[in-house]
Design a protein around this motif. Structure first.
Motif, PDB file in Angstrom:
ATOM      1  N   ILE A  13     -81.453 -44.060 -10.053  1.00  0.00           N
ATOM      2  CA  ILE A  13     -80.873 -43.224 -11.103  1.00  0.00           C
ATOM      3  C   ILE A  13     -81.852 -42.134 -11.531  1.00  0.00           C
ATOM      4  CG2 ILE A  13     -79.957 -43.225 -13.460  1.00  0.00           C
ATOM      5  CD1 ILE A  13     -79.157 -46.225 -12.849  1.00  0.00           C
ATOM      6  N   ALA A  14     -83.127 -42.466 -11.559  1.00  0.00           N
ATOM      7  CA  ALA A  14     -84.144 -41.488 -11.977  1.00  0.00           C
ATOM      8  C   ALA A  14     -84.193 -40.284 -11.050  1.00  0.00           C
ATOM      9  CB  ALA A  14     -85.513 -42.157 -12.037  1.00  0.00           C
ATOM     10  N   ARG A  15     -83.803 -40.469  -9.791  1.00  0.00           N
ATOM     11  CA  ARG A  15     -83.814 -39.357  -8.832  1.00  0.00           C
ATOM     12  C   ARG A  15     -82.591 -38.453  -8.963  1.00  0.00           C
ATOM     13  NH1 ARG A  15     -85.766 -43.605  -5.336  1.00  0.00           N
ATOM     14  NH2 ARG A  15     -83.682 -43.877  -4.426  1.00  0.00           N
ATOM     15  N   ASP A  16     -81.650 -38.820  -9.829  1.00  0.00           N
ATOM     16  CA  ASP A  16     -80.394 -38.078  -9.954  1.00  0.00           C
ATOM     17  C   ASP A  16     -80.344 -37.337 -11.284  1.00  0.00           C
ATOM     18  OD1 ASP A  16     -78.029 -37.192  -8.966  1.00  0.00           O
ATOM     19  OD2 ASP A  16     -76.931 -39.062  -9.227  1.00  0.00           O
ATOM     20  N   SER A  17     -81.436 -36.679 -11.624  1.00  0.00           N
ATOM     21  CA  SER A  17     -81.570 -36.023 -12.925  1.00  0.00           C
ATOM     22  C   SER A  17     -80.446 -35.013 -13.171  1.00  0.00           C
ATOM     23  CB  SER A  17     -82.923 -35.320 -13.003  1.00  0.00           C
ATOM     24  OG  SER A  17     -83.095 -34.698 -14.260  1.00  0.00           O
ATOM     25  N   GLY A  18     -79.904 -35.063 -14.388  1.00  0.00           N
ATOM     26  CA  GLY A  18     -78.900 -34.093 -14.803  1.00  0.00           C
ATOM     27  C   GLY A  18     -77.484 -34.410 -14.387  1.00  0.00           C
ATOM     28  N   ASN A  19     -77.276 -35.443 -13.597  1.00  0.00           N
ATOM     29  CA  ASN A  19     -75.924 -35.794 -13.147  1.00  0.00           C
ATOM     30  C   ASN A  19     -75.116 -36.354 -14.321  1.00  0.00           C
ATOM     31  OD1 ASN A  19     -73.609 -36.777 -11.950  1.00  0.00           O
ATOM     32  ND2 ASN A  19     -74.652 -37.998 -10.400  1.00  0.00           N
ATOM     33  N   PRO A  20     -74.040 -35.692 -14.747  1.00  0.00           N
ATOM     34  CA  PRO A  20     -73.261 -36.181 -15.878  1.00  0.00           C
ATOM     35  C   PRO A  20     -72.209 -37.218 -15.491  1.00  0.00           C
ATOM     36  CG  PRO A  20     -72.364 -34.096 -15.167  1.00  0.00           C
ATOM     37  CD  PRO A  20     -73.540 -34.380 -14.258  1.00  0.00           C
ATOM     38  N   HIS A  21     -72.132 -37.534 -14.200  1.00  0.00           N
ATOM     39  CA  HIS A  21     -71.112 -38.469 -13.728  1.00  0.00           C
ATOM     40  C   HIS A  21     -71.710 -39.814 -13.326  1.00  0.00           C
ATOM     41  CE1 HIS A  21     -69.073 -34.541 -13.245  1.00  0.00           C
ATOM     42  NE2 HIS A  21     -67.982 -35.240 -13.528  1.00  0.00           N
ATOM     43  N   LYS A  22     -72.845 -40.175 -13.923  1.00  0.00           N
ATOM     44  CA  LYS A  22     -73.482 -41.451 -13.610  1.00  0.00           C
ATOM     45  C   LYS A  22     -73.983 -42.091 -14.895  1.00  0.00           C
ATOM     46  CE  LYS A  22     -75.667 -42.040  -9.795  1.00  0.00           C
ATOM     47  NZ  LYS A  22     -76.638 -41.999  -8.671  1.00  0.00           N
ATOM     48  N   LEU A  23     -73.563 -43.336 -15.134  1.00  0.00           N
ATOM     49  CA  LEU A  23     -73.996 -44.127 -16.274  1.00  0.00           C
ATOM     50  C   LEU A  23     -74.520 -45.468 -15.779  1.00  0.00           C
ATOM     51  CD1 LEU A  23     -70.807 -43.653 -18.515  1.00  0.00           C
ATOM     52  CD2 LEU A  23     -72.964 -42.398 -18.746  1.00  0.00           C
ATOM     53  N   PHE A  24     -75.254 -46.184 -16.636  1.00  0.00           N
ATOM     54  CA  PHE A  24     -75.629 -47.546 -16.283  1.00  0.00           C
ATOM     55  C   PHE A  24     -75.726 -48.412 -17.530  1.00  0.00           C
ATOM     56  CE2 PHE A  24     -79.716 -45.443 -16.912  1.00  0.00           C
ATOM     57  CZ  PHE A  24     -80.555 -46.395 -17.488  1.00  0.00           C
ATOM     58  N   ALA A  25     -75.427 -49.693 -17.345  1.00  0.00           N
ATOM     59  CA  ALA A  25     -75.536 -50.664 -18.431  1.00  0.00           C
ATOM     60  C   ALA A  25     -77.004 -50.996 -18.666  1.00  0.00           C
ATOM     61  CB  ALA A  25     -74.762 -51.925 -18.095  1.00  0.00           C
ATOM     62  N   THR A  26     -77.343 -51.206 -19.925  1.00  0.00           N
ATOM     63  CA  THR A  26     -78.733 -51.494 -20.255  1.00  0.00           C
ATOM     64  C   THR A  26     -78.819 -52.567 -21.333  1.00  0.00           C
ATOM     65  OG1 THR A  26     -80.851 -50.436 -20.798  1.00  0.00           O
ATOM     66  CG2 THR A  26     -78.937 -49.728 -22.064  1.00  0.00           C
ATOM     67  N   SER A  27     -79.980 -53.174 -21.422  1.00  0.00           N
ATOM     68  CA  SER A  27     -80.274 -54.245 -22.381  1.00  0.00           C
ATOM     69  C   SER A  27     -81.791 -54.413 -22.409  1.00  0.00           C
ATOM     70  CB  SER A  27     -79.533 -55.529 -21.984  1.00  0.00           C
ATOM     71  OG  SER A  27     -79.933 -55.988 -20.724  1.00  0.00           O
ATOM     72  N   PRO A  28     -82.339 -55.436 -23.052  1.00  0.00           N
ATOM     73  CA  PRO A  28     -83.799 -55.533 -23.184  1.00  0.00           C
ATOM     74  C   PRO A  28     -84.633 -55.372 -21.914  1.00  0.00           C
ATOM     75  CG  PRO A  28     -82.786 -57.058 -24.689  1.00  0.00           C
ATOM     76  CD  PRO A  28     -81.665 -56.465 -23.893  1.00  0.00           C
ATOM     77  N   PRO A  29     -84.177 -55.736 -20.702  1.00  0.00           N
ATOM     78  CA  PRO A  29     -85.038 -55.532 -19.525  1.00  0.00           C
ATOM     79  C   PRO A  29     -85.476 -54.093 -19.287  1.00  0.00           C
ATOM     80  CG  PRO A  29     -83.347 -57.123 -18.994  1.00  0.00           C
ATOM     81  CD  PRO A  29     -83.006 -56.587 -20.357  1.00  0.00           C
ATOM     82  N   ILE A  30     -84.749 -53.094 -19.781  1.00  0.00           N
ATOM     83  CA  ILE A  30     -85.174 -51.705 -19.601  1.00  0.00           C
ATOM     84  C   ILE A  30     -86.521 -51.466 -20.284  1.00  0.00           C
ATOM     85  CG2 ILE A  30     -84.005 -50.812 -21.644  1.00  0.00           C
ATOM     86  CD1 ILE A  30     -84.316 -48.984 -18.260  1.00  0.00           C
ATOM     87  N   ILE A  31     -86.856 -52.335 -21.232  1.00  0.00           N
ATOM     88  CA  ILE A  31     -88.151 -52.267 -21.916  1.00  0.00           C
ATOM     89  C   ILE A  31     -89.098 -53.332 -21.381  1.00  0.00           C
ATOM     90  CG2 ILE A  31     -89.291 -52.507 -24.157  1.00  0.00           C
ATOM     91  CD1 ILE A  31     -86.681 -51.424 -25.403  1.00  0.00           C
ATOM     92  N   LEU A  32     -88.596 -54.548 -21.203  1.00  0.00           N
ATOM     93  CA  LEU A  32     -89.451 -55.666 -20.819  1.00  0.00           C
ATOM     94  C   LEU A  32     -90.001 -55.539 -19.401  1.00  0.00           C
ATOM     95  CD1 LEU A  32     -87.232 -58.443 -22.376  1.00  0.00           C
ATOM     96  CD2 LEU A  32     -89.567 -57.894 -23.094  1.00  0.00           C
ATOM     97  N   VAL A  33     -89.191 -55.137 -18.445  1.00  0.00           N
ATOM     98  CA  VAL A  33     -89.650 -55.049 -17.049  1.00  0.00           C
ATOM     99  C   VAL A  33     -90.776 -54.020 -16.901  1.00  0.00           C
ATOM    100  CG1 VAL A  33     -88.955 -54.469 -14.698  1.00  0.00           C
ATOM    101  CG2 VAL A  33     -87.496 -55.936 -16.089  1.00  0.00           C
ATOM    102  N   PRO A  34     -90.653 -52.807 -17.451  1.00  0.00           N
ATOM    103  CA  PRO A  34     -91.779 -51.871 -17.385  1.00  0.00           C
ATOM    104  C   PRO A  34     -93.028 -52.372 -18.110  1.00  0.00           C
ATOM    105  CG  PRO A  34     -89.749 -50.707 -17.864  1.00  0.00           C
ATOM    106  CD  PRO A  34     -89.439 -52.169 -17.991  1.00  0.00           C
ATOM    107  N   LEU A  35     -92.848 -53.031 -19.262  1.00  0.00           N
ATOM    108  CA  LEU A  35     -94.005 -53.570 -19.973  1.00  0.00           C
ATOM    109  C   LEU A  35     -94.766 -54.579 -19.126  1.00  0.00           C
ATOM    110  CD1 LEU A  35     -92.719 -54.114 -23.634  1.00  0.00           C
ATOM    111  CD2 LEU A  35     -94.552 -52.573 -22.913  1.00  0.00           C
ATOM    112  N   ALA A  36     -94.017 -55.338 -18.319  1.00  0.00           N
ATOM    113  CA  ALA A  36     -94.642 -56.334 -17.446  1.00  0.00           C
ATOM    114  C   ALA A  36     -95.218 -55.712 -16.176  1.00  0.00           C
ATOM    115  CB  ALA A  36     -93.614 -57.410 -17.079  1.00  0.00           C
ATOM    116  N   GLY A  37     -95.079 -54.400 -16.025  1.00  0.00           N
ATOM    117  CA  GLY A  37     -95.650 -53.700 -14.884  1.00  0.00           C
ATOM    118  C   GLY A  37     -94.812 -53.744 -13.625  1.00  0.00           C
ATOM    119  N   ALA A  38     -93.522 -54.119 -13.750  1.00  0.00           N
ATOM    120  CA  ALA A  38     -92.672 -54.274 -12.568  1.00  0.00           C
ATOM    121  C   ALA A  38     -91.777 -53.068 -12.308  1.00  0.00           C
ATOM    122  CB  ALA A  38     -91.809 -55.523 -12.703  1.00  0.00           C
ATOM    123  N   SER A  39     -91.889 -52.027 -13.111  1.00  0.00           N
ATOM    124  CA  SER A  39     -91.140 -50.787 -12.885  1.00  0.00           C
ATOM    125  C   SER A  39     -91.927 -49.622 -13.454  1.00  0.00           C
ATOM    126  CB  SER A  39     -89.764 -50.861 -13.547  1.00  0.00           C
ATOM    127  OG  SER A  39     -89.108 -49.600 -13.483  1.00  0.00           O
TER     128      SER A  39
END
Length: 333
Positions: A88-114
């Motif tokens: 998704i990060a490679r598709d900057s500006g695309n208005p026709h793409k969404l994704f579901a999110t929850s705490p892992p969007i914060i927890l996974v990067p904090l753990a160094g896995a993204s």
């Protein structure tokens, strides 16, 4: 027994929808409408919390005739969400793409896995609060949460599966429960799977003793004749529907709750007109009878925030989760 830490700031904030769908937002939304099918990504395999949110919201929006274009549910599993986020990060500006999110969007990067966290994407709307639920097979010897906790203390190798990566949502929820019950949070033998569906498959196959997952995604597998049994739910009060018979952690003497917020994000630098369109779309969805029926069946609680409020909430969550992970010894201080 009182928890040694709490998942602070995770309590649902229920806001009046009328205040969030004013004329200014409607005027902005009129400036843009989708011209093709909207990709709505669940960053995991079918059967988990993200997948349930994506498919439920897409179905309600279609049945209620709220959008001129179809929301196409797409599963992109891997890395506790990291694989999907990288795409998704490679598709900057695309208005026709969404994704579901929850705490892992914060927890996974904090753990160094993204390398990608919430700041790389566009917050659209927070929708609901869900809760964690602990499940065992229907033929399990564990009749209540206390028996499972006692076994975890006596048998360190006893495994508990979850549908998120190490250091992510299900792991944190289970570690917090163990800590509140007087066990070592870091000592929980947590087994990560690529989604709630895979975790359930491994529970039924006898590969793990218990599973911790979202109550909403588990609700469809509970009830008369079910092959699984729920031992406890992390809500402050009992939930409705098929979950009404499931006791809370607190009822069983463990003073701990854990809220799982869920929402929608878009690509990096999504146009503001598209954000306004989606804000209004999801706010309208939450007011429909179709949504109310689905929400109640899944045990969800409405917790709407618009893009700006959701973005500020995510920043606060990063600070709070960083403290929790440090207290659990899952990241360095």
């Amino acid at each position: 027994m009182t928890a040694t830490f709490t998942a602070r700031g995770l309590t649902a904030i229920v806001l009046p929808l009328a205040a969030l769908t004013g004329l200014a937002g409607a005027a902005q939304a009129d400036d843009w409408t989708p011209t093709r099918s909207i990709e709505f990504i669940a960053p995991a395999n079918p059967g988990g919390g993200w997948d349930t949110l994506v498919r439920t919201t897409s179905r309600v929006i279609q049945e209620e005739g709220l959008a001129g274009q179809n929301l196409a549910a797409i599963n992109v599993p891997g890395g506790g969400g990291a694989v999907a986020w990288a795409q998704i990060a490679r598709d900057s500006g695309n208005p026709h793409k969404l994704f579901a999110t929850s705490p892992p969007i914060i927890l996974v990067p904090l753990a160094g896995a993204s390398r990608y966290d919430h700041t790389h994407f566009t917050p659209v709307a927070r929708l609901i609060t869900d809760y964690s639920i602990v499940l065992v097979r229907a033929d399990s010897d564990y009749e209540d949460l206390g028996q499972l906790i006692e076994a975890l203390g006596e048998r360190p190798n006893l495994s508990v599966g979850g549908g998120s990566a190490p250091g992510s949502m299900d792991h944190i929820s289970m570690a917090g429960l163990a800590s509140a019950a007087g066990l070592s949070a870091a000592g929980v033998n947590y087994i990560p799977f690529s989604g709630g569906g895979e975790a359930m498959t491994n529970l039924m196959g006898g590969h793990v003793e218990a599973v911790i997952t979202g109550a909403g995604e588990a609700s469809g597998q509970l009830g008369e004749g079910s092959e699984v049994r729920a031992l406890g739910v992390s809500s402050p009060e009992r939930l409705g529907g098929v979950l009404a018979e499931v006791p809370t952690y607190q009822e069983q003497g463990i003073d701990y709750t854990f809220d799982i917020w869920r929402g929608v994000m878009g690509t990096p630098d999504m146009p503001v007109e598209a954000v306004a369109y989606y804000e209004e779309l999801f706010a309208q969805m939450l007011e429909t009878d179709g949504w109310a029926a689905a929400r109640d069946q899944l045990g969800w609680i409405d917790a709407y925030q618009d893009s700006e409020e959701f973005g500020a909430f995510l920043d606060e969550q990063r600070e709070q989760f960083s403290e929790v992970l440090t207290e659990l010894g899952l990241i360095g201080g």
